[in-house]
Design an enzyme around this catalytic site. Structure first.
Site, PDB file in Angstrom:
ATOM      1  N   LYS A 130      44.691  42.401  47.241  1.00  0.00           N
ATOM      2  CA  LYS A 130      45.949  41.761  46.851  1.00  0.00           C
ATOM      3  C   LYS A 130      46.987  41.842  47.957  1.00  0.00           C
ATOM      4  CE  LYS A 130      46.083  43.638  42.663  1.00  0.00           C
ATOM      5  NZ  LYS A 130      46.511  44.106  41.354  1.00  0.00           N
ATOM      6  N   GLU A 149      47.173  45.846  37.580  1.00  0.00           N
ATOM      7  CA  GLU A 149      48.525  46.199  37.988  1.00  0.00           C
ATOM      8  C   GLU A 149      49.248  44.874  38.249  1.00  0.00           C
ATOM      9  OE1 GLU A 149      48.672  48.748  41.412  1.00  0.00           O
ATOM     10  OE2 GLU A 149      50.857  48.734  41.428  1.00  0.00           O
ATOM     11  N   ARG A 175      32.238  46.986  42.986  1.00  0.00           N
ATOM     12  CA  ARG A 175      33.182  45.879  42.948  1.00  0.00           C
ATOM     13  C   ARG A 175      32.509  44.626  43.498  1.00  0.00           C
ATOM     14  NH1 ARG A 175      37.831  47.625  44.531  1.00  0.00           N
ATOM     15  NH2 ARG A 175      38.775  45.697  45.196  1.00  0.00           N
TER      16      ARG A 175
END
Ligand code: ATP
Ligand code: MG
Length: 559
Positions: free
Chosen positions: A273, A36, A263
Site C-alpha cells: 500500500k 487497515e 500472501r
C-alpha cells in the site's frame, strides 16, 4: 465458494476446520477480514477476502469486516468507504458484523490495566532509541529496561496519567512483561501502548494513547469470538504474542486460533500500500482506481469481473510457503469469464474509410449478428451496413508483404456477417496518404457466405461510417516492465511509459449507444473493453480490459 465443477481436495485450512468440528473444538466457523483503512484494497486483499468470506460461506458460518484502525495517523474515512464498496463488489457481505478495533479502545485499555495489576505489563520510560538498543538481535538476547521493576501501583498511576494526557508523545510506553532473552524478538517485552496526539477518524480526540496492532488484534478477535484468525506468513513469529495476550486475559470470551498462509504475490505488480500510495501521490497514475493499478477499484474500472477475481483466488489456492503467481493467470481468468458473458460488437480503433462503389449511396441494410457465439441465449443484434464503412488501418496494405492476407488491391476479403468485398483501388491526398480504399461487393455473398463455397483468407470487422458512434478508447498495458519491479531498487524507474495509449476517435457500431458505465464488450478481433465509469453520453470512453490473447510475451505494447 463451491463453484468448482470437480471437487478439489481440502486445503490445509479446511482440514484444520474440519478437524476442529470433529473434535468438537468448534461448532461454527467465524472468520474476519481486518483491513487497515490506510489505502485502497489490492488484489492481495481480494485473495484474503475470498478466503475469509469464502470459508464462512462454505461452512455456514460468518465473516466479520473489521477495520483495524489503531493507527490514527494514516487512516481516513475515504479509505474505509472504498473498502466496504470493494468487498461488496467482490460479492461478499458482512451483514450486521461490521466492527472497528476502535470500538474496543475502552476494553483494550481496561485489559491493559488488568495486565499491569497481574504484573504482566509495565510502563517504560526509555526513549524509542534506547528501547531499540535494549532489544538485542537475532543472535543476542535483549537487556531489561531499568524501569522494568516498577511497582504495580506506580505502573497503574503512570499508565492512567498517560491516558489522561499528562505526558508528551513518546515520553512513556506500556510494555508487556514477557522475556527479554526470548529467542523470538516479538516476545522481548513488546510495546502495547504508545502516546500519540493524533485525531482519530472515529474517536476524534478521545484518546491520546493508542494500542499496538499486536495487542489489539488478538483481543479484537477474541471479543468477536473469531474461531480461525487467518493472516499472512509474516505474522507467524507474532503468534506466540497473539496467544500470550489471550492467555493472560482470562475474561476474554473465546480463544481464537491464528493460522498463517502465504500472501498473494503477482509478478509485474507492486502491491504494498505504501508503494501504491506513492504512485498515486506522485501522479504516476491517475488515482487509486487508475485501471493500471492492482487495486480492486481499478480492476473494476478496467472491466474485470468479481466472478473472474473469485475464480482466480480459487485457482491460486492457499499455500503455506511464499510463491509468486503469474499475472497472466489473472488475465486468463478475466478472459475466460468475459468470453462467456461479454456481448460482441464491432469497433474500429484506427479508422480507414472504405467506399463500396457498386453499393447504392442511399441504402442501409441491417444484418443480424449473434451477440455471443458462446451463448445462444444472448440473442442477436442488428448491425447497419452501407456504402461507406470504416475498417482498421492495419487491415489494408497497398503493397502486401508475403504473409499478409488481409485487404489489398485486387484481393477479396469477408466483412464479418455482411458481404465479400474486393479492393479495386485507393484514393490518396496530396501528401500521398491513402484516404479511401475503393471496393466492390458481391451481392451473392450476403450474410458472409458465398454460394459457390469460396472462402476468403481474411474476415475483417468494420463499422458503417454514417451510423458510427465516435468514442475514446484507452488502451492499458502493464504498469511495470520487469517481472519483479522492486528488485532493481527503485520501482518507479521500472514504470512502463507506454502503459496508456489514448485513441481519441475510435468508431463503434450503433448498437452500443447509451451503454452505461461498467458494461463490458468484446470488440471483435481486438479484445475486451468496458465503458469507463466517468463516461458521459455524447462521447463515451472505453477502457481496454484485456487483449484477446496474452500478447505480453511478444512485447506488444500496441493494440
Ligand atoms: P500491505 O502490506 O499491502 O500494505 P497490509 O497487510 O498492511 O497490506 P492490511 O490492511 O493490514 O494490509 O491487510 C488486511 C488483510 O489483508 C490482512 O489480513 C492481510 O494479511 C491481508 N493481506 C494483505 N496483503 C495480502 C496479500 N498480498 N495476500 C493475501 N492477503 C493479504
Ligand atoms: Mg497490515
Amino acid at each position: 465458494m463451491s463453484t468448482t465443477e470437480t471437487p478439489r481436495s481440502l486445503n490445509f485450512i479446511e482440514e484444520i476446520i474440519e478437524d476442529d468440528f470433529k473434535t468438537g473444538k468448534h461448532t461454527e466457523v467465524v472468520t474476519r477480514f481486518p483491513p487497515e483503512p490506510n489505502g485502497y484494497l489490492h488484489i492481495g486483499h481480494a485473495k484474503s477476502i475470498c478466503l475469509n468470506f469464502g470459508l464462512a460461506l462454505e461452512y455456514g458460518g460468518r465473516c466479520h469486516l473489521r477495520f483495524d484502525d489503531t493507527n490514527p495517523a494514516k487512516e481516513e474515512q475515504e479509505y474505509a468507504d472504498a473498502i466496504k464498496r470493494d468487498v461488496h463488489w467482490l460479492g461478499f457481505d458482512w451483514q450486521e458484523h461490521l466492527y472497528h478495533a476502535s470500538d474496543y479502545f475502552q476494553q483494550l485499555y481496561d485489559f491493559a490495566e488488568h495486565l499491569i495489576r497481574s504484573d504482566k505489563a509495565y510502563v517504560d520510560s526509555l526513549t524509542a532509541e534506547e528501547i531499540r538498543e535494549h532489544r538485542g538481535t537475532l543472535t543476542e538476547p535483549g537487556r531489561e529496561s531499568r524501569f522494568r521493576t516498577r511497582s504495580v501501583e506506580e505502573n497503574l498511576d503512570l499508565f492512567r496519567r498517560m491516558r489522561a494526557g499528562e505526558f508528551e508523545d513518546g515520553a512513556h510506553v506500556l510494555r508487556a512483561k514477557i522475556d527479554m532473552a526470548s529467542p523470538n524478538i516479538n516476545m522481548r517485552d513488546p510495546v502495547l501502548y504508545r502516546i500519540k496526539r493524533e485525531t482519530h477518524h472515529r474517536t476524534g480526540d478521545d484518546w491520546c494513547i493508542y494500542p499496538m496492532y499486536d495487542y489489539a488484534h488478538p483481543i479484537s478477535d477474541a471479543l468477536e469470538s473469531i474461531s480461525h484468525s487467518l493472516c499472512t506468513l509474516e505474522f507467524e513469529a507474532h503468534r506466540p504474542l497473539y496467544d500470550w495476550c489471550i492467555d493472560n486475559l482470562p475474561m476474554l470470551p473465546s480463544k481464537p486460533r491464528q493460522i498463517e498462509f502465504a500472501r498473494l504475490n503477482l509478478n509485474y505488480t507492486v502491491m504494498s500500500k505504501r508503494k501504491l500510495l506513492r504512485l498515486v501521490q506522485e501522479k504516476h497514475v491517475n488515482g487509486w482506481d487508475d485501471p493500471r493499478m492492482p487495486t480492486i477499484s481499478a480492476y473494476r474500472r478496467r472491466g474485470y469481473t468479481p466472478e473472474a477475481i473469485r475464480a482466480f483466488a480459487e485457482e491460486v489456492g492457499v499455500a503455506k510457503r511464499e510463491n509468486v503467481i503469474d499475472v497472466a493467470l489473472l488475465e486468463h481468468s478475466v478472459r475466460n469469464h468475459l468470453n462467456k458473458t461479454a456481448n460482441r460488437v464491432m469497433a474500429v480503433l484506427r479508422p480507414l474509410k472504405v467506399v463500396i462503389e457498386n453499393y447504392p449511396a442511399i441504402e442501409t441494410e441491417w444484418f443480424d449478428s449473434p451477440n455471443n457465439p458462446e451463448d445462444a441465449s444472448a440473442g442477436t443484434r442488428r448491425v447497419p451496413f452501407s456504402r461507406e464503412l470504416w475498417i482498421e488501418q492495419d487491415d489494408f496494405m497497398e503493397e502486401p508483404s508475403k504473409k499478409y492476407f488481409r485487404l489489398a488491391p485486387g484481393r477479396e476479403v469477408r466483412l464479418r456477417s455482411a458481404y465479400f468485398v474486393t479492393c479495386t483501388g485507393v484514393v490518396k491526398n496530396d501528401a500521398g496518404e491513402i484516404t479511401e480504399v475503393l471496393c466492390t461487393y458481391d451481392p451473392a455473398t450476403r450474410g458472409g457466405d458465398a454460394p459457390d463455397g469460396r472462402k476468403p483468407k481474411a474476415t475483417l470487422h468494420w463499422v458503417s461510417a454514417g451510423d458510427a458512434i465516435d468514442c475514446e478508447v484507452r488502451l492499458y498495458d502493464r504498469l511495470f516492465r520487469s517481472e519483479f519491479p522492486e528488485d532493481a531498487g527503485d520501482f518507479l524507474a521500472d514504470i512502463n511509459k507506454d502503459s496508456l495509449e489514448v485513441i481519441p476517435h475510435a468508431k463503434l457500431e450503433p448498437s452500443v449507444k447509451g451503454a452505461t458505465p461498467e458494461t463490458r464488450y468484446q470488440f471483435e478481433r481486438l479484445g475486451y473493453f468496458v465503458v469507463d465509469s466517468e463516461t458521459t453520453g455524447e462521447h463515451p470512453v472505453f477502457n481496454r480490459t484485456v487483449t484477446l490473447k496474452d500478447t505480453w510475451s511478444k512485447v506488444a505494447t500496441k493494440g
